[in-house]
Design a protein around this motif. Sequence first.
Motif, PDB file in Angstrom:
ATOM      1  N   LEU A 134     -12.948   3.087   1.224  1.00  0.00           N
ATOM      2  CA  LEU A 134     -12.190   4.151   1.057  1.00  0.00           C
ATOM      3  C   LEU A 134     -13.144   4.674  -0.374  1.00  0.00           C
ATOM      4  O   LEU A 134     -13.268   5.574  -0.587  1.00  0.00           O
ATOM      5  N   LEU A 135     -12.670   3.815  -1.669  1.00  0.00           N
ATOM      6  CA  LEU A 135     -13.472   4.595  -2.992  1.00  0.00           C
ATOM      7  C   LEU A 135     -14.545   4.800  -3.014  1.00  0.00           C
ATOM      8  O   LEU A 135     -15.257   5.539  -3.740  1.00  0.00           O
ATOM      9  N   ALA A 136     -15.243   3.929  -1.971  1.00  0.00           N
ATOM     10  CA  ALA A 136     -17.304   4.167  -1.936  1.00  0.00           C
ATOM     11  C   ALA A 136     -17.289   5.343  -1.359  1.00  0.00           C
ATOM     12  O   ALA A 136     -18.500   5.929  -1.340  1.00  0.00           O
ATOM     13  N   SER A 137     -17.056   5.652  -0.386  1.00  0.00           N
ATOM     14  CA  SER A 137     -16.510   6.712   0.837  1.00  0.00           C
ATOM     15  C   SER A 137     -17.276   8.070   0.315  1.00  0.00           C
ATOM     16  O   SER A 137     -17.839   9.471   0.924  1.00  0.00           O
ATOM     17  N   GLY A 138     -16.381   8.370  -1.167  1.00  0.00           N
ATOM     18  CA  GLY A 138     -16.714   9.334  -1.489  1.00  0.00           C
ATOM     19  C   GLY A 138     -15.836  10.426  -1.256  1.00  0.00           C
ATOM     20  O   GLY A 138     -15.915  11.643  -1.929  1.00  0.00           O
ATOM     21  N   TRP A 139     -14.818   9.980  -0.790  1.00  0.00           N
ATOM     22  CA  TRP A 139     -13.519  10.788   0.166  1.00  0.00           C
ATOM     23  C   TRP A 139     -12.675  10.693  -1.026  1.00  0.00           C
ATOM     24  O   TRP A 139     -11.313  12.119  -1.055  1.00  0.00           O
ATOM     25  N   ALA A 140     -12.559  10.711  -2.327  1.00  0.00           N
ATOM     26  CA  ALA A 140     -11.690  11.294  -4.023  1.00  0.00           C
ATOM     27  C   ALA A 140     -10.677  10.954  -3.555  1.00  0.00           C
ATOM     28  O   ALA A 140     -10.298  11.966  -3.485  1.00  0.00           O
TER      29      ALA A 140
ATOM     30  N   ARG B  19      -8.910  -1.810  -9.049  1.00  0.00           N
ATOM     31  CA  ARG B  19      -9.823  -0.574  -8.581  1.00  0.00           C
ATOM     32  C   ARG B  19      -9.042   0.579  -8.270  1.00  0.00           C
ATOM     33  O   ARG B  19      -9.139   1.992  -8.606  1.00  0.00           O
ATOM     34  N   PHE B  20      -8.445  -0.276  -6.840  1.00  0.00           N
ATOM     35  CA  PHE B  20      -8.116   1.173  -5.705  1.00  0.00           C
ATOM     36  C   PHE B  20      -6.783   1.812  -7.318  1.00  0.00           C
ATOM     37  O   PHE B  20      -6.445   2.711  -6.408  1.00  0.00           O
ATOM     38  N   ILE B  21      -5.190   1.582  -7.627  1.00  0.00           N
ATOM     39  CA  ILE B  21      -4.816   1.375  -8.050  1.00  0.00           C
ATOM     40  C   ILE B  21      -5.451   2.596  -9.454  1.00  0.00           C
ATOM     41  O   ILE B  21      -5.169   3.760 -10.008  1.00  0.00           O
ATOM     42  N   GLN B  22      -6.645   2.382  -9.673  1.00  0.00           N
ATOM     43  CA  GLN B  22      -7.204   3.267 -11.057  1.00  0.00           C
ATOM     44  C   GLN B  22      -7.479   4.248 -10.243  1.00  0.00           C
ATOM     45  O   GLN B  22      -7.954   5.620 -10.571  1.00  0.00           O
ATOM     46  N   GLY B  23      -8.523   3.718  -8.842  1.00  0.00           N
ATOM     47  CA  GLY B  23      -9.318   5.186  -8.739  1.00  0.00           C
ATOM     48  C   GLY B  23      -7.971   6.071  -7.996  1.00  0.00           C
ATOM     49  O   GLY B  23      -8.499   7.181  -8.130  1.00  0.00           O
ATOM     50  N   VAL B  24      -6.769   4.851  -7.862  1.00  0.00           N
ATOM     51  CA  VAL B  24      -5.785   6.773  -7.073  1.00  0.00           C
ATOM     52  C   VAL B  24      -5.242   7.129  -8.299  1.00  0.00           C
ATOM     53  O   VAL B  24      -4.583   8.806  -7.920  1.00  0.00           O
ATOM     54  N   ALA B  25      -5.122   6.476  -9.310  1.00  0.00           N
ATOM     55  CA  ALA B  25      -4.468   7.027  -9.825  1.00  0.00           C
ATOM     56  C   ALA B  25      -2.844   7.578 -10.188  1.00  0.00           C
ATOM     57  O   ALA B  25      -2.293   8.629 -10.359  1.00  0.00           O
ATOM     58  N   PRO B  26      -2.452   7.201  -8.868  1.00  0.00           N
ATOM     59  CA  PRO B  26      -1.120   7.553  -9.071  1.00  0.00           C
ATOM     60  C   PRO B  26      -0.040   7.801 -10.103  1.00  0.00           C
ATOM     61  O   PRO B  26      -0.309   6.870 -10.468  1.00  0.00           O
ATOM     62  N   THR B  27       1.102   8.577 -10.007  1.00  0.00           N
ATOM     63  CA  THR B  27       2.153   9.219 -10.613  1.00  0.00           C
ATOM     64  C   THR B  27       3.283   8.400 -10.096  1.00  0.00           C
ATOM     65  O   THR B  27       3.922   6.974 -10.911  1.00  0.00           O
ATOM     66  N   ALA B  28       3.447   8.014  -8.648  1.00  0.00           N
ATOM     67  CA  ALA B  28       4.461   7.158  -8.443  1.00  0.00           C
ATOM     68  C   ALA B  28       3.636   6.321  -6.745  1.00  0.00           C
ATOM     69  O   ALA B  28       3.426   7.098  -6.501  1.00  0.00           O
ATOM     70  N   VAL B  29       4.360   5.076  -6.742  1.00  0.00           N
ATOM     71  CA  VAL B  29       4.360   4.044  -5.795  1.00  0.00           C
ATOM     72  C   VAL B  29       5.242   4.190  -4.629  1.00  0.00           C
ATOM     73  O   VAL B  29       6.553   4.279  -5.363  1.00  0.00           O
ATOM     74  N   LEU B  30       5.227   3.764  -3.356  1.00  0.00           N
ATOM     75  CA  LEU B  30       5.917   3.970  -3.200  1.00  0.00           C
ATOM     76  C   LEU B  30       6.029   3.124  -1.758  1.00  0.00           C
ATOM     77  O   LEU B  30       4.858   2.406  -0.958  1.00  0.00           O
ATOM     78  N   PHE B  31       7.134   1.734  -1.663  1.00  0.00           N
ATOM     79  CA  PHE B  31       7.149   0.909  -0.949  1.00  0.00           C
ATOM     80  C   PHE B  31       8.246   1.010   0.037  1.00  0.00           C
ATOM     81  O   PHE B  31       8.845   1.277  -0.179  1.00  0.00           O
ATOM     82  N   ALA B  32       7.300   1.073   1.496  1.00  0.00           N
ATOM     83  CA  ALA B  32       8.252   0.976   2.368  1.00  0.00           C
ATOM     84  C   ALA B  32       8.264  -0.638   3.251  1.00  0.00           C
ATOM     85  O   ALA B  32       7.227  -1.091   3.746  1.00  0.00           O
ATOM     86  N   ARG B  33       9.565  -1.037   2.758  1.00  0.00           N
ATOM     87  CA  ARG B  33       9.555  -2.595   2.864  1.00  0.00           C
ATOM     88  C   ARG B  33      11.237  -2.822   4.010  1.00  0.00           C
ATOM     89  O   ARG B  33      12.346  -1.960   2.884  1.00  0.00           O
TER      90      ARG B  33
END
Length: 741
Positions: free
Chosen positions: A645-651, A671-685
């Motif tokens: 997903l990160l390599a796809s250029g989808w930004a 790497r994914f966390i750094q690429g998305v750079a979210p302010t908040a994460v949602l755990f559905a469980r």
Amino acid sequence: MRTGMLALALGLLTLRFLPALPDASWLLAGFVLGLLLLPFRSYPLGLFCLGLVWACWSAQWALDDRLAPAFDGRTLWLEGQVVGLPEHRDGVVRFELRDAVSRRGALPSRLRLAWHGGPPVQAGERWRLAVNLKRPHGLVNPHGFDYEAWLLAKRIGATGSVKAGERQAVTQGLSAWRDSLRQRLLAMPAFGREGGLVALVLGDGSGLTHTDWGLLRDTGTVHLMVISGQHIGLLAMLVYGLIAGLARWGLWPRALPWLPWACGLALAAALLYGLLAGFEVPVRRACVMLAVVLLWRLRFRHLGFWSPLLAALVIVLLAEPLASLQAGFWLSFAAVAVLILVFSGRLGAWSAWRTLGRAQWTVAIGLLPVLLALSLPVSASGPLANLIAVPWISLTVVPLALLATLLLPMPFVAEGMWWLAGGLLELLFVILAHIAEWLPAWLGRDVPVWAWLLGVLGVTLLLLPGAVPLRWLGIPMLLVLIAPPRDEVPTGRAHVWLLDVGQGLSVLVRTREHALLYDTGARFGDFDLGERVVVPSLRTLGIQRLDALLLSHADNDHAGGAQAVIDGVTVGKVLSGESHNLPAALQAGPCQSGKTWDWDGVRFRLWRWPQAHSGNAASCVLMVEAGGERLLLTGDIDARVEAALLASGWAPRAEWLLAPHHGSRFSSSVRFIQGVAPTAVLFARGAHNAFGHPHPSVVERYRQHDVQIHDTALEGALRIELGAFAPPRALRQEARFWREK
């Protein structure tokens, strides 16, 4: 006297609306104040204080009897006695254990347990069990069923799953006798309606199927298949009428005054029926109300109709203050109050059918505000269905079933009556099925407080006698209750609901004129989260149509409830990253990577890993952008797909990130966390899920990147106003004294 009873009742009822219980010092002060005010003219305030103190103390006692946090999620060996009638369904045995003891420490006095694949469990037996115990915990969704309040009302301090066990002793007693009687009754053929007849005789509804309950709910006839005030009152009325008839015909002994004997024997018959039914809270409530009515008939007829109802209300709440947490409590007293309002003070006699018909439609209108406040389905066909079913059940099925039970020592006669009762019940269910198909139940939208109060006023006006001026004004007031103003979404923004569906996923994205649902939760046999959580949530939020249903992939925890959603609301199109692995009935189309569209100024974009053929890796990823704020929904992708997903250029930078695969340790790479750079994460469980989601290392990873963490197991359903850059609203954080934060 009536003023004092009203004040005491209000104090007891206030418990239901408290956000938190007062501490011991406040309760002591309230108790002293109440005692000091009793001798004076302000005694109603004193009674209010005493009622509130007693209710709060009783509730605190129940809360203190919950499982200790140290034992939450642990497996312990314990020993206790089975109480009530165990439920055997779909290979699962569910039962309650009383006075359980363990060497590890003190346990709650009452436990509710489930044993998957367990042996037959009989009432009254003592068992030694290995149980994985959990503190009371339920799903928290918009106006959904409050499981934690239900457990507290039944004073159940823990739930658990049995891992192993051995029977210690078989005991004798009422519970064991009722269980053996149930087995004898279920063994007699009755057109497949043995379970329904047992529900009417013993108060055990476990023999009714999920389809049966749905049919009863759609036709507003659930009350007929549980032992309630109607059945208790029917038996008492038959006994009372028999003695009154004998006295009128001169066949009753003159040495015995007929009225006291009629009242006494009627109450005795009701108590015996209640004992047969296990004397659960609804039965106790019905017996108390009947006792007050009979006492009123015998000694206090000058007090009118409202005083007996108020006295019964006070007695019920004094005996069990937590009864106000149960929907049945409000419905039963409200129904009686509506009937008193409608029939008291009317002049002239009405025919039986006119009386029954008027009772049905007035109760349907009168209970509408109560049903909407409790987020319960409203049956539009209820008056018609009850007009048929009430006499059918009361005058034929119940008497035949009870007579068959009494005549069990005469098997041939008992079996014939049982068979006939079953045939009549089966025929009634056929009729109810046609009525439900013609006019099913509906679940109203969330009603603002002002609209609800206006609706209550309108209902009251409509129930008043016809000569009351301006009574017709109740109609527009009632319409406000039925169709309240809708919560509008501003153009360019989206309201996002991450629903609490346990170990699964369901996300609603709503724009001004459109709605999309991402996943539907799981289905386990008859327990369908799509039907029980997702559809009710959609309806209470005013969603009657979904423009798109997007199933990330075909796993049960994401797509198990899809069919129930399609059956419950109108769905425009169905898309999925694993459309080929979904049932053909869903008619799902493929997730087209790169597809974008705009709804009301909100932008949607899809992505799917081209190299994925099936499974978690094939999850359809959705990006939602409103007012410059983004939400990324990731399904169950793992680290490989994250890298693609990160390599796809989808930004895929986004302020809000749904944690991939519920927080599995094989996802949420650095790497994914750094690429998305979210302010908040949602755990559905789900709480205490078997997979250990979210993995501690994943949670720590997000914390190291200063990402805010939100968890449905801890916070319940979450509401995000995308485009407002505001914190989410967590439903579990809304104050309820019985709910753990």
